[in-house]
Scaffold this active site. Sequence first.
Site, PDB file in Angstrom:
ATOM      1  N   HIS A   1       0.833  -1.300   0.076  1.00 40.51           N
ATOM      2  CA  HIS A   1      -0.109  -0.086   0.156  1.00 40.51           C
ATOM      3  C   HIS A   1       0.759   1.136  -0.046  1.00 40.51           C
ATOM      4  O   HIS A   1       1.729   1.145   0.668  1.00 40.51           O
ATOM      5  CB  HIS A   1      -0.907   0.008   1.241  1.00 40.51           C
ATOM      6  CG  HIS A   1      -2.245   0.817   1.183  1.00 40.51           C
ATOM      7  ND1 HIS A   1      -1.887   2.287   1.263  1.00 40.51           N
ATOM      8  CD2 HIS A   1      -3.320   0.642   0.535  1.00 40.51           C
ATOM      9  CE1 HIS A   1      -2.873   2.701   1.256  1.00 40.51           C
ATOM     10  NE2 HIS A   1      -4.128   1.840   0.769  1.00 40.51           N
TER      11      HIS A   1
ATOM     12  N   ASP B   1      -8.143  -5.626   0.101  1.00 39.77           N
ATOM     13  CA  ASP B   1      -8.369  -6.246  -0.745  1.00 39.77           C
ATOM     14  C   ASP B   1      -8.153  -7.658  -0.763  1.00 39.77           C
ATOM     15  O   ASP B   1      -8.539  -8.765  -1.682  1.00 39.77           O
ATOM     16  CB  ASP B   1      -7.924  -5.907  -2.214  1.00 39.77           C
ATOM     17  CG  ASP B   1      -8.496  -4.488  -2.680  1.00 39.77           C
ATOM     18  OD1 ASP B   1      -9.715  -4.256  -2.367  1.00 39.77           O
ATOM     19  OD2 ASP B   1      -8.013  -3.592  -3.180  1.00 39.77           O
TER      20      ASP B   1
HETATM   21  N1  CMC Z   1       4.176  -7.651  -4.638  1.00 42.92           N
HETATM   22  C1  CMC Z   1       5.322  -7.488  -4.978  1.00 42.92           C
HETATM   23  N2  CMC Z   1       6.277  -6.300  -4.604  1.00 42.92           N
HETATM   24  C2  CMC Z   1       5.786  -5.208  -4.409  1.00 42.92           C
HETATM   25  C3  CMC Z   1       4.171  -5.094  -4.267  1.00 42.92           C
HETATM   26  C4  CMC Z   1       3.417  -6.274  -4.321  1.00 42.92           C
HETATM   27  N3  CMC Z   1       2.227  -6.484  -4.187  1.00 42.92           N
HETATM   28  N4  CMC Z   1       3.866  -3.848  -4.066  1.00 42.92           N
HETATM   29  C5  CMC Z   1       4.830  -3.217  -3.891  1.00 42.92           C
HETATM   30  N5  CMC Z   1       5.942  -4.051  -4.096  1.00 42.92           N
HETATM   31  C6  CMC Z   1       7.515  -3.578  -4.344  1.00 42.92           C
HETATM   32  C7  CMC Z   1       7.724  -3.085  -5.525  1.00 42.92           C
HETATM   33  O1  CMC Z   1       7.999  -3.801  -6.604  1.00 42.92           O
HETATM   34  C8  CMC Z   1       8.702  -1.996  -5.072  1.00 42.92           C
HETATM   35  O2  CMC Z   1      10.044  -2.499  -5.000  1.00 42.92           O
HETATM   36  P1  CMC Z   1      11.536  -1.721  -5.313  1.00 42.92           P
HETATM   37  O3  CMC Z   1      11.453  -0.627  -4.461  1.00 42.92           O
HETATM   38  O4  CMC Z   1      12.472  -2.660  -5.532  1.00 42.92           O
HETATM   39  O5  CMC Z   1      11.137  -0.881  -6.822  1.00 42.92           O
HETATM   40  C9  CMC Z   1       8.305  -1.444  -3.647  1.00 42.92           C
HETATM   41  O6  CMC Z   1       7.669  -2.674  -3.211  1.00 42.92           O
HETATM   42  C10 CMC Z   1       7.415  -0.222  -3.500  1.00 42.92           C
HETATM   43  O7  CMC Z   1       6.328  -0.571  -4.615  1.00 42.92           O
HETATM   44  P2  CMC Z   1       5.438   1.037  -5.207  1.00 42.92           P
HETATM   45  O8  CMC Z   1       5.057   0.157  -6.430  1.00 42.92           O
HETATM   46  O9  CMC Z   1       6.868   1.878  -5.445  1.00 42.92           O
HETATM   47  O10 CMC Z   1       4.858   1.471  -4.259  1.00 42.92           O
HETATM   48  P3  CMC Z   1       3.351   2.213  -4.489  1.00 42.92           P
HETATM   49  O11 CMC Z   1       3.312   3.064  -2.984  1.00 42.92           O
HETATM   50  O12 CMC Z   1       3.692   2.994  -5.699  1.00 42.92           O
HETATM   51  O13 CMC Z   1       2.281   1.308  -4.824  1.00 42.92           O
HETATM   52  C11 CMC Z   1       0.722  -0.146  -4.649  1.00 42.92           C
HETATM   53  C12 CMC Z   1       1.427   0.755  -3.858  1.00 42.92           C
HETATM   54  C13 CMC Z   1      -0.612  -0.487  -3.813  1.00 42.92           C
HETATM   55  C14 CMC Z   1       0.179   0.204  -6.064  1.00 42.92           C
HETATM   56  C15 CMC Z   1       1.309  -1.766  -4.638  1.00 42.92           C
HETATM   57  O14 CMC Z   1       1.836  -2.056  -3.354  1.00 42.92           O
HETATM   58  C16 CMC Z   1       0.640  -2.534  -5.704  1.00 42.92           C
HETATM   59  O15 CMC Z   1       0.606  -2.601  -6.767  1.00 42.92           O
HETATM   60  N6  CMC Z   1       0.009  -3.703  -4.640  1.00 42.92           N
HETATM   61  C17 CMC Z   1      -0.818  -4.738  -5.431  1.00 42.92           C
HETATM   62  C18 CMC Z   1      -2.023  -4.074  -6.073  1.00 42.92           C
HETATM   63  C19 CMC Z   1      -3.025  -3.831  -4.740  1.00 42.92           C
HETATM   64  O16 CMC Z   1      -3.059  -4.742  -3.990  1.00 42.92           O
HETATM   65  N7  CMC Z   1      -3.639  -2.608  -4.597  1.00 42.92           N
HETATM   66  C20 CMC Z   1      -4.650  -2.409  -3.760  1.00 42.92           C
HETATM   67  C21 CMC Z   1      -4.291  -1.178  -3.067  1.00 42.92           C
HETATM   68  S1  CMC Z   1      -5.289  -1.090  -1.506  1.00 42.92           S
HETATM   69  C22 CMC Z   1      -7.099  -0.667  -1.875  1.00 42.92           C
HETATM   70  C23 CMC Z   1      -7.005   0.721  -2.693  1.00 42.92           C
HETATM   71  O17 CMC Z   1      -6.596   1.673  -1.901  1.00 42.92           O
HETATM   72  O18 CMC Z   1      -7.375   0.729  -3.805  1.00 42.92           O
END
Ligand code: CMC
Length: 427
Positions: free
Chosen positions: A305, A362
């Site tokens: 998140h 989720d």
């Molecule tokens: N599985 C594997 N690696 C992950 C995941 C994951 N679900 N989420 C983040 N990471 C890694 C990502 O690869 C990155 O690694 P590095 O620093 O080495 O590049 C690090 O963790 C930080 O991730 P980010 O994408 O830069 O973080 P963000 O804050 O931009 O993204 C997120 C947050 C929710 C989009 C992401 O965690 C994600 O894609 N999760 C899966 C989708 C999901 O479950 N979304 C629902 C969110 S809660 C409901 C809502 O509010 O809608």
Amino acid sequence: MANQVKVNTGNGEFEYPVLSGSVGPDVIDIRKLYGQTGMFTYDPGFTSTASCESALTYIDGDEGVLLHRGYPIGQLAEQSSFMEVSYLLLNGELPNKSELDNFTRTISRHTMVHEQLTSFYKGFRRDAHPMAIMCGVVGALSAFYHDSTDISDPVQRRIASHRLIAKMPTIAAMAYKYSVGQPFIYPDNKLSYTGNFLKMTFGVPAEEYEVIPAVESAMDKIFILHADHEQNASTSTVRLAGSSGANPFACIAAGIACLWGPAHGGANEAALNMLKEIGTPDKIQHYIERAKDKNDPFRLMGFGHRVYKNYDPRATVMQQTVREVFDALKVNDPLFETALRLEEIALNDPYFIEKKLFPNVDFYSGIILSAIGFPTDMFTVLFALARTVGWVAQWNEMISDPGQKIGRPRQLYTGPTQRDYVGIDKR
Ligand code: CMC
């Protein structure tokens, strides 16, 4: 002064005030930065930018805290109702008995949709994704309710807010009914907000529909868990759309479009699909390795998140609710065991520990919704239904703010500098 931050640009030193909220990190007020220095700040994804002032919802991502108007989400989910939480978000305080009764009655009086609106559904393919239908139909509300689109009138704003909260279950249930080829079911205002939604979704005209109290209560809890979440992508979309003066129905349609994406509200559908793909616990390690592989686009859906760097408090309630629904319906989905094991393995893996990736709202919601009988493509629709109250409350807060301005971010331009047009015969 302690509550000032100095910025030295090379062309001089400038001071910017530091503002404090009631709780949470201070913010540097940079509104005069461009005027004084000729520079912008650069913050794609808004990771360090507060886009507005808000008194609705507070999240402490490190501690896993979520408060609505100060009340912890766990207490609201266990002790309150979706109607009460809606009142709280819209009005700032919990209602007394007569305020809640009045509010619930008002919402129930707006549950029907204009009969002409049903024609919109017939224009969609039967296999259309229900979120596609939601974007279209909710946007179309602005063509039906002209008497509540003057955003400068607080009474019209209130009526539009009530209409959106009241009609969303009807519109969502109709999207489902259309996809399965069953007749639309009219609202039944004897029932609760949530009971009525269940009847409109799962009832048929040929039979009496009995709302199962435990399912109604679980569904209501799920709605509470999704009601608001401060300045997330879809809420910011609603605020940005609304900042231009667009009508509330159009703004909420914009929020629905944003919510649909798999990184946001679409993750509940993606998370269940992922669990189905994993299937049994013996396959988990393979998927964990894929999630960690930088060259593989696969991510653990329902994990991670932007704000929570701890267990999402909504996921805690969601996990407990799975058991309540299984007990009430006397079902047991083996995917729940897979999900629990996946969580355990991920939370003990250095990759997930270092990056502070925990289950989010989720991760478990799909298992409950599927046990209740919703197909996966309805999951994000349910999220949109519940989040409508948050969107509407945030939109109202923004419009009532005397300092409100059209949202207009700037950019770091990296394209070509000015050049002369070249005729096609010379290219
Ligand atoms: N599985 C594997 N690696 C992950 C995941 C994951 N679900 N989420 C983040 N990471 C890694 C990502 O690869 C990155 O690694 P590095 O620093 O080495 O590049 C690090 O963790 C930080 O991730 P980010 O994408 O830069 O973080 P963000 O804050 O931009 O993204 C997120 C947050 C929710 C989009 C992401 O965690 C994600 O894609 N999760 C899966 C989708 C999901 O479950 N979304 C629902 C969110 S809660 C409901 C809502 O509010 O809608």
